[in-house]
Design a protein around this motif. Structure first.
Motif, short mmCIF file in Angstrom:
data_model
loop_
_atom_site.label_atom_id
_atom_site.label_comp_id
_atom_site.label_asym_id
_atom_site.label_seq_id
_atom_site.Cartn_x
_atom_site.Cartn_y
_atom_site.Cartn_z
N SER A 20 28.08 3.73 46.42
CA SER A 20 27.92 4.30 45.09
C SER A 20 27.44 3.23 44.10
CB SER A 20 29.24 4.91 44.61
OG SER A 20 30.29 3.99 44.76
N HIS A 21 27.68 1.98 44.45
CA HIS A 21 27.26 0.86 43.60
C HIS A 21 27.25 -0.39 44.48
CE1 HIS A 21 26.70 -1.21 39.78
NE2 HIS A 21 27.62 -2.09 40.13
N LEU A 67 35.04 1.86 38.80
CA LEU A 67 34.97 2.57 40.08
C LEU A 67 36.28 2.46 40.86
CD1 LEU A 67 31.29 1.66 41.00
CD2 LEU A 67 32.17 3.92 40.38
N GLN A 120 27.28 7.69 54.28
CA GLN A 120 27.79 7.60 52.91
C GLN A 120 27.30 6.29 52.31
OE1 GLN A 120 30.07 9.78 50.93
NE2 GLN A 120 28.96 8.44 49.55
N HIS A 156 37.54 4.03 44.31
CA HIS A 156 36.53 3.43 45.17
C HIS A 156 37.07 2.18 45.86
CE1 HIS A 156 33.84 6.11 43.08
NE2 HIS A 156 32.82 5.68 43.80
N PRO A 183 33.18 5.66 47.84
CA PRO A 183 34.13 6.57 47.19
C PRO A 183 35.49 6.73 47.87
CG PRO A 183 32.35 7.80 48.20
CD PRO A 183 32.01 6.35 48.33
#
Length: 136
Positions: A122-123, A89, A119, A94, A28
């Protein structure tokens, strides 16, 4: 960690982004991506095999590589859809890491390390010779 540069070996025969033996992991923000890269190096992943992809470069070079690949007919693979997801994203800010993962053991070690990171991605997608594998 070097900045990503789109080169011909990262494209398939149709000129679409398809980096065989690589994992693309999105985070992110810049700090999260850089931190994940440092964590991978500390876990024994070669820094030479890591590339940082900014949102701007993702949109300009990677997303543009698919263009209108599935018009007028749908693409037989998922390359275009996968890259469009990267674009969605990137448009949200991102950053990504491209991580060289030439075998299953390396891919598993990369993902285990990233999943335990403060972290997680996210993908994430792993590009193999004939398959794009969802990892996160």
């Amino acid at each position: 960690m070097k900045y990503f540069e789109l080169t011909p070996e990262l494209l398939n025969i149709r000129g679409q982004f398809y980096p065989v033996n690589q994992i693309i992991a999105l985070f992110p923000g810049e700090d999260a991506a850089r931190s994940a890269g440092r964590t991978l190096v500390e876990a024994g992943i070669s820094e030479d095999g890591l590339s940082l992809i900014t949102p701007e470069v993702m949109m300009r070079d990677v997303v543009r590589s698919v263009g209108s690949a599935d018009i007028p007919l749908p693409s037989p693979g998922t390359e275009a859809d996968t890259v469009r997801r990267f674009g969605q994203l990137a448009a949200q800010g991102h950053w990504a890491l491209m991580i060289h993962a030439p075998d299953n053991a390396t891919a598993e070690r990369v993902m285990k390390t990233l999943e335990e990171h403060q972290q997680p991605p996210s993908h994430a997608q792993r590009y193999r010779r004939l398959v794009i594998e969802d990892l996160a």
